[in-house]
Write a protein that holds these residues in place. Structure first.
Motif, PDB file in Angstrom:
ATOM      1  N   VAL A  37       0.834  -1.202   0.000  1.00  0.00           N
ATOM      2  CA  VAL A  37       0.000   0.000   0.000  1.00  0.00           C
ATOM      3  C   VAL A  37       0.864   1.246   0.000  1.00  0.00           C
ATOM      4  N   LEU A  38       1.885   1.277   0.857  1.00  0.00           N
ATOM      5  CA  LEU A  38       2.725   2.466   0.967  1.00  0.00           C
ATOM      6  C   LEU A  38       3.511   2.727  -0.314  1.00  0.00           C
ATOM      7  N   SER A  39       3.947   1.678  -0.980  1.00  0.00           N
ATOM      8  CA  SER A  39       4.659   1.881  -2.242  1.00  0.00           C
ATOM      9  C   SER A  39       3.717   2.398  -3.314  1.00  0.00           C
ATOM     10  N   ARG A  40       2.438   2.092  -3.174  1.00  0.00           N
ATOM     11  CA  ARG A  40       1.449   2.547  -4.160  1.00  0.00           C
ATOM     12  C   ARG A  40       1.045   3.996  -3.919  1.00  0.00           C
ATOM     13  N   ILE A  41       0.748   4.353  -2.663  1.00  0.00           N
ATOM     14  CA  ILE A  41       0.232   5.705  -2.413  1.00  0.00           C
ATOM     15  C   ILE A  41       1.329   6.705  -2.068  1.00  0.00           C
ATOM     16  N   GLY A  42       2.523   6.227  -1.714  1.00  0.00           N
ATOM     17  CA  GLY A  42       3.671   7.118  -1.596  1.00  0.00           C
ATOM     18  C   GLY A  42       3.904   7.756  -0.245  1.00  0.00           C
ATOM     19  N   LEU A  43       2.854   7.962   0.531  1.00  0.00           N
ATOM     20  CA  LEU A  43       3.017   8.606   1.839  1.00  0.00           C
ATOM     21  C   LEU A  43       1.721   8.514   2.625  1.00  0.00           C
ATOM     22  N   LEU A  44       1.844   8.761   3.929  1.00  0.00           N
ATOM     23  CA  LEU A  44       0.695   8.871   4.828  1.00  0.00           C
ATOM     24  C   LEU A  44       0.787  10.212   5.539  1.00  0.00           C
ATOM     25  N   GLN A  45      -0.237  11.043   5.406  1.00  0.00           N
ATOM     26  CA  GLN A  45      -0.219  12.318   6.119  1.00  0.00           C
ATOM     27  C   GLN A  45      -0.470  12.065   7.601  1.00  0.00           C
ATOM     28  N   ILE A  46       0.366  12.669   8.444  1.00  0.00           N
ATOM     29  CA  ILE A  46       0.276  12.497   9.893  1.00  0.00           C
ATOM     30  C   ILE A  46      -0.628  13.572  10.477  1.00  0.00           C
ATOM     31  N   ASP A  47      -1.494  13.171  11.378  1.00  0.00           N
ATOM     32  CA  ASP A  47      -2.337  14.152  12.059  1.00  0.00           C
ATOM     33  C   ASP A  47      -2.557  13.695  13.489  1.00  0.00           C
ATOM     34  N   SER A  48      -2.583  14.655  14.407  1.00  0.00           N
ATOM     35  CA  SER A  48      -2.650  14.330  15.833  1.00  0.00           C
ATOM     36  C   SER A  48      -4.070  14.122  16.338  1.00  0.00           C
ATOM     37  N   VAL A  49      -5.083  14.534  15.573  1.00  0.00           N
ATOM     38  CA  VAL A  49      -6.465  14.434  16.052  1.00  0.00           C
ATOM     39  C   VAL A  49      -6.846  12.967  16.185  1.00  0.00           C
ATOM     40  N   SER A  50      -7.335  12.586  17.352  1.00  0.00           N
ATOM     41  CA  SER A  50      -7.664  11.170  17.613  1.00  0.00           C
ATOM     42  C   SER A  50      -9.128  11.000  17.989  1.00  0.00           C
ATOM     43  N   VAL A  51      -9.993  11.779  17.383  1.00  0.00           N
ATOM     44  CA  VAL A  51     -11.432  11.665  17.649  1.00  0.00           C
ATOM     45  C   VAL A  51     -11.920  10.251  17.338  1.00  0.00           C
ATOM     46  N   VAL A  52     -11.434   9.698  16.237  1.00  0.00           N
ATOM     47  CA  VAL A  52     -11.736   8.305  15.882  1.00  0.00           C
ATOM     48  C   VAL A  52     -10.473   7.473  16.086  1.00  0.00           C
ATOM     49  N   VAL A  53      -9.490   7.723  15.267  1.00  0.00           N
ATOM     50  CA  VAL A  53      -8.144   7.159  15.384  1.00  0.00           C
ATOM     51  C   VAL A  53      -7.262   8.134  14.618  1.00  0.00           C
ATOM     52  N   ARG A  54      -6.009   8.255  15.001  1.00  0.00           N
ATOM     53  CA  ARG A  54      -5.162   9.216  14.300  1.00  0.00           C
ATOM     54  C   ARG A  54      -5.124   8.907  12.810  1.00  0.00           C
ATOM     55  N   ALA A  55      -5.204   9.973  12.008  1.00  0.00           N
ATOM     56  CA  ALA A  55      -5.533   9.849  10.593  1.00  0.00           C
ATOM     57  C   ALA A  55      -4.546   8.999   9.805  1.00  0.00           C
ATOM     58  N   HIS A  56      -3.269   8.952  10.215  1.00  0.00           N
ATOM     59  CA  HIS A  56      -2.299   8.197   9.432  1.00  0.00           C
ATOM     60  C   HIS A  56      -2.525   6.686   9.523  1.00  0.00           C
ATOM     61  N   TYR A  57      -3.281   6.227  10.522  1.00  0.00           N
ATOM     62  CA  TYR A  57      -3.606   4.803  10.582  1.00  0.00           C
ATOM     63  C   TYR A  57      -4.732   4.421   9.619  1.00  0.00           C
ATOM     64  N   MET A  58      -5.563   5.391   9.243  1.00  0.00           N
ATOM     65  CA  MET A  58      -6.787   5.083   8.514  1.00  0.00           C
ATOM     66  C   MET A  58      -6.583   4.620   7.071  1.00  0.00           C
ATOM     67  N   PRO A  59      -5.691   5.232   6.265  1.00  0.00           N
ATOM     68  CA  PRO A  59      -5.602   4.775   4.875  1.00  0.00           C
ATOM     69  C   PRO A  59      -5.283   3.296   4.728  1.00  0.00           C
ATOM     70  N   LEU A  60      -4.494   2.741   5.629  1.00  0.00           N
ATOM     71  CA  LEU A  60      -4.210   1.306   5.565  1.00  0.00           C
ATOM     72  C   LEU A  60      -5.456   0.492   5.893  1.00  0.00           C
ATOM     73  N   PHE A  61      -6.223   0.932   6.894  1.00  0.00           N
ATOM     74  CA  PHE A  61      -7.478   0.232   7.194  1.00  0.00           C
ATOM     75  C   PHE A  61      -8.438   0.334   6.014  1.00  0.00           C
ATOM     76  N   SER A  62      -8.531   1.503   5.394  1.00  0.00           N
ATOM     77  CA  SER A  62      -9.454   1.693   4.280  1.00  0.00           C
ATOM     78  C   SER A  62      -9.165   0.727   3.140  1.00  0.00           C
ATOM     79  N   ARG A  63      -7.898   0.402   2.946  1.00  0.00           N
ATOM     80  CA  ARG A  63      -7.503  -0.447   1.825  1.00  0.00           C
ATOM     81  C   ARG A  63      -7.317  -1.908   2.196  1.00  0.00           C
ATOM     82  N   LEU A  64      -6.929  -2.178   3.446  1.00  0.00           N
ATOM     83  CA  LEU A  64      -6.602  -3.545   3.846  1.00  0.00           C
ATOM     84  C   LEU A  64      -7.630  -4.180   4.766  1.00  0.00           C
TER      85      LEU A  64
END
Length: 399
Positions: A37-64
């Motif tokens: 996934v990371l080689s395909r999308i190139g990067l994960l934007q980091i964000d500190s807001v944890s209302v649900v889960v910190r945003a950089h964890y989400m793209p992997l969940f969305s795809r995997l």
């Protein structure tokens, strides 16, 4: 190759480039899946807001789907790390192979360029303190900014202490990097002590070649895109873009096309997949590459999206932390979501269907919410009665 692409095909091309043309893994999710996934999308934007889960964890969940989050943590902090942190599309996790391609940005930052103007002006007046902080990292790293006496500011960059300013300038200039984290707080060390030696010691390409390569990564990750989309992925300046796209067109790596309904010229990556169908089902973080460039989301999906965290509550249209819901090749809904960890609840504060949403949207969204609750180790999903999709979603979850 046709020079005009129907909008629906452009959506499928873009989603396939982002990994949504493939089914989620059926078995255990491993480091190999994460790296793909990371080689395909190139990067994960980091964000500190944890209302649900910190945003950089989400793209992997969305795809995997529900992957072990420590796979990302390990990739970013282990001795055999696969990721490093730097400014790309905002603060980001990037494959370590990208490090040499961003040295030009670090070198500019060291000259007080390519960074926040306020920080650059501060640094020009405080180079002695910056050198003192650097020497502290040399002697004591990995350390946090808060480990230095007097480094506790009042919050926000404008409330940073002088010591915190120094750490941030050094990070931007590439003289220090993130070794690990304490909670969400960075622990800094020297890049030569953090990065794999074979990566750190690669000679940096000249800026023009680095910009071409970053555009190649962007084009692969987007599939089909305008020049503005390509520039935004790594936040390249118009000056740095000058002539680069034309060079990639001349080499055959980018194909000029027109996309139905787009007013600007577009470019198709020469290896872009063109699936007949995309059967995605995913909640997207506000900083997912599919939607982070809001004008592209409008052009691709007719989806106007704004994050309303900083909007006064009475003026919010959809909610505080709203996630788009991708279904098939369209964005079918959006939900205001919050994790109540003490209660073990994933709480839907509001749910709205988009115009033309499929009849099974509530059912598909309910399944995705159940999967997210499982991933976050929560016991149940609750839906509050706000939004035109809320009742159908609550009924589906109840059944």
């Amino acid at each position: 190759m046709k020079d005009k692409i129907p909008l629906r095909l452009a959506r499928r091309i873009g989603l396939a480039a982002q990994g949504f043309g493939d089914a989620r893994p059926a078995g255990p999710i491993t480091r190999r899946h994460v790296h793909k996934v990371l080689s395909r999308i190139g990067l994960l934007q980091i964000d500190s807001v944890s209302v649900v889960v910190r945003a950089h964890y989400m793209p992997l969940f969305s795809r995997l789907g529900p992957y072990p989050r420590d796979l990302l943590d390990t990739a970013a902090t282990s001795r055999k790390r696969a990721l490093f942190e730097y400014w790309a599309h905002e603060a980001s996790f990037l494959p370590v192979e990208t490090y040499p391609l961003l040295r030009w940005r670090m070198e500019r930052a060291a000259r007080h360029e390519e960074m926040y103007k306020g920080l650059a002006k501060w640094a020009q007046r405080n180079m002695r303190l910056i050198d003192d902080i650097y020497n502290e990292v040399v002697a004591r790293g990995p350390i946090a900014a808060s480990d230095i006496d007097g480094a506790k500011g009042s919050g926000g960059w404008w409330g940073w202490s002088d010591e915190k300013h120094a750490f941030e300038w050094l990070f931007w200039a590439g003289r220090i990097t993130t070794a690990s984290r304490r909670g969400f707080q960075r622990l800094y060390d020297l890049p030569e002590r953090v990065l794999p030696a074979h990566i750190y010691n690669i000679p940096a390409p000249d800026p023009a070649e680095a910009h071409r390569e970053l555009l190649r990564i962007s084009a692969r990750a987007l599939g089909v895109a305008t020049a503005g989309d390509l520039r935004d992925y790594f936040r390249l300046s118009p000056a740095d873009m000058k002539g680069r796209i034309e060079e990639l067109v001349e080499s055959g790596e980018l194909l000029p096309v027109r996309v139905e309904g787009w007013t600007q010229p577009a470019y198709l990556h020469h290896q872009a997949r063109m699936p007949r169908k995309v059967e995605a089902r995913a909640l997207l973080a506000p900083f997912d590459p599919v939607v982070w460039e809001r004008s592209r989301a409008e052009r691709l999906f007719n989806f106007r999206y704004r994050i309303e965290i900083y909007t006064p509550a009475a003026k919010r249209q959809y909610g505080y932390y709203v996630l788009p819901f991708l279904l098939g090749d369209r964005i079918a809904a959006r939900i205001d979501l919050k994790t109540d960890r003490p209660a073990g609840v994933l709480r839907v504060l509001a749910a709205y269907a988009e115009s033309g949403a499929p009849a099974h949207t509530a059912e598909a969204l309910a399944e995705e919410l159940r999967l997210m609750a499982q991933w976050l180790e929560l016991e149940r999903v609750e839906v509050l009665p706000a939004g035109d999709l809320a009742q159908a979603l609550a009924d589906t979850l109840a059944s």
